[in-house]
Write an enzyme that holds these catalytic residues in place. Sequence first.
Site, PDB file in Angstrom:
ATOM      1  N   ASP A 203      91.205 -12.112  24.499  1.00  0.00           N
ATOM      2  CA  ASP A 203      92.333 -13.007  24.733  1.00  0.00           C
ATOM      3  C   ASP A 203      93.570 -12.240  25.197  1.00  0.00           C
ATOM      4  O   ASP A 203      93.751 -11.070  24.852  1.00  0.00           O
ATOM      5  CB  ASP A 203      92.646 -13.703  23.390  1.00  0.00           C
ATOM      6  CG  ASP A 203      93.581 -14.887  23.534  1.00  0.00           C
ATOM      7  OD1 ASP A 203      93.213 -15.834  24.241  1.00  0.00           O
ATOM      8  OD2 ASP A 203      94.670 -14.876  22.922  1.00  0.00           O
ATOM      9  N   GLU A 227      90.616 -12.034  29.475  1.00  0.00           N
ATOM     10  CA  GLU A 227      91.392 -13.162  29.992  1.00  0.00           C
ATOM     11  C   GLU A 227      92.732 -12.647  30.513  1.00  0.00           C
ATOM     12  O   GLU A 227      93.612 -12.282  29.742  1.00  0.00           O
ATOM     13  CB  GLU A 227      91.661 -14.206  28.898  1.00  0.00           C
ATOM     14  CG  GLU A 227      92.432 -15.404  29.437  1.00  0.00           C
ATOM     15  CD  GLU A 227      93.537 -15.914  28.540  1.00  0.00           C
ATOM     16  OE1 GLU A 227      94.028 -17.026  28.784  1.00  0.00           O
ATOM     17  OE2 GLU A 227      93.958 -15.209  27.595  1.00  0.00           O
TER      18      GLU A 227
END
Length: 471
Positions: A203, A227
Amino acid sequence: ASAQNWQKRSIYQLVTDRFATTDGSAPSCDTSERRYCNGTWKGIINKLDYIQRMGFDAVWISPIVANLEGPTGDGEAYHGYWTVDHNTLNAHFGSESDLKQLSTALHARGMYLMIDVVVNHMAASSIPPNYTAFEPFDQQSDFHPFCWITDYSNQTNVEQCWLGDQNVPLADMDTEDEDIVNFFYSWIQTLVNSYGADGVRIDTVKHVRKDFWPDFAQASGVFSLGEVLDGDIQYVSQYTQVLDSILDYPAFYPLIRAFTNTTGDLSQLASTVEAEQSAYKHGVFMTGAFLENADNPRFQSFQTDQALVMNAMTWPFVGDGIPILYYGQEQGYTGGNDPANREALWLSGYEENKPLVVHVRTLNAARKAAIKANGQFIDTTLKFLSATKSSLAISKSPMLTLLSNGGSTSTPSWNVPDAGYAPNEELIDVVSCMVINANKEGGVSVQGSKGMPQVILPVSIFSKSFCTTLK
Ligand code: ABC
Ligand code: CA
């Protein structure tokens, strides 16, 4: 598992809280309430047939560690991104043994587990946070001093200020501190080993300094998919140097634009991909290719013409990247912005005969057949044989994909002289199961029906009878 192992895979992304319940019950789940709806890891185990029958051989689950409890102005932490304790699992989703059982059940089927991990921040319910509620970092000095991210053109601001909002400030970890860095390197190694994860989805990668990542990925010992939520190829390309791969956001935006309207421009999608092929460390290979995810409105919140939907859905499965399907897309879900795009899948009844489920099953089967037939398929660089505003011919031998955005009232046609097949080779469009023939130069000239995409393979590797069993 390594990046090379993952390249041949196809990933089903799910939000654990919304995918399946332990006892198979179907409680109501109003997405706008942003509360836990009772999906669990055990629930996933009981629905692996559903995922595997669509042809997926990897599952990406939402974050697993303990989160902020109770209601906040932004709802509950059902999505899992609000860590408060790195060393404990989120009990809403089950026990340690449940998660291990999920991992074992996947491996027994030859499938991979990808876990989603967050190191950038921990979640609070006030400013300043009550730091003593955090584990193991319970000091203000473990975090960057409070400031909101206000300027995405200033990388220091992006890396050292805070995400979140007044309701749930995301306290930004001091990832410049050596003790914190070392904690995370050993934490990821332990987490991956404890639960037998085969890959990690990381993330908020752009919010941590780049040189934190290579050793983190190395410590995980498995494939890393980062990400980097950004549409800019040059910006994103930097992160292809520090992790195995990244989610393909730069192609996502032109992909949506291309198929949302009949006036969309498919050639922009093509030129974006060509630019990525030269900008990224491994080209587009290994990037995560997706049409939907938990942070963006579902495609069908923009456009429900089923021909456009089928064309857009085809894209992630026929390119150089690793296909990722966000749960619920196959059931035709239409939720808009977060939190509406996190519908409970049990409300669909997990129906397997719907056209979109069939389409996904077909696309996975086609990709697998191409991989099996051509040992080089996965490393063959996709080529656009033609790209106009309204149509694309995409070659990745032995697969030829024909897309268009005229919608279900259109009759597209493609003339692809340099398709590269053998003279008069017998071919099949796996979407319609219609058999066609290459011309005597190995080219393909076809007319589509009702705006549908075509995915063409030689009949020698994908028979008509196999095609019909998929439908
Ligand atoms: C909650 C509520 C929402 C509410 C929101 C304010 O607060 O649920 O209803 O709207 C988790 C939860 C969310 C939650 C957030 C915040 O936490 O899932 O429901 O929202 O509490 C990751 C995850 C995401 C997760 C978090 C936090 C991070 O995938 O699910 O969210 O752990 C930034 C980050 C990105 C992050 C995303 C949510 O925020 O970079 O890592 N995702 C621009 C910026 C991006 C920014 C994006 C959205 O806006 O550049 O950095 O993402 O704010 C393109 C441009 C891009 C641009 C986009 C919008 O347009 O090229 O640069 O992105 O054209
Ligand atoms: Ca940060």
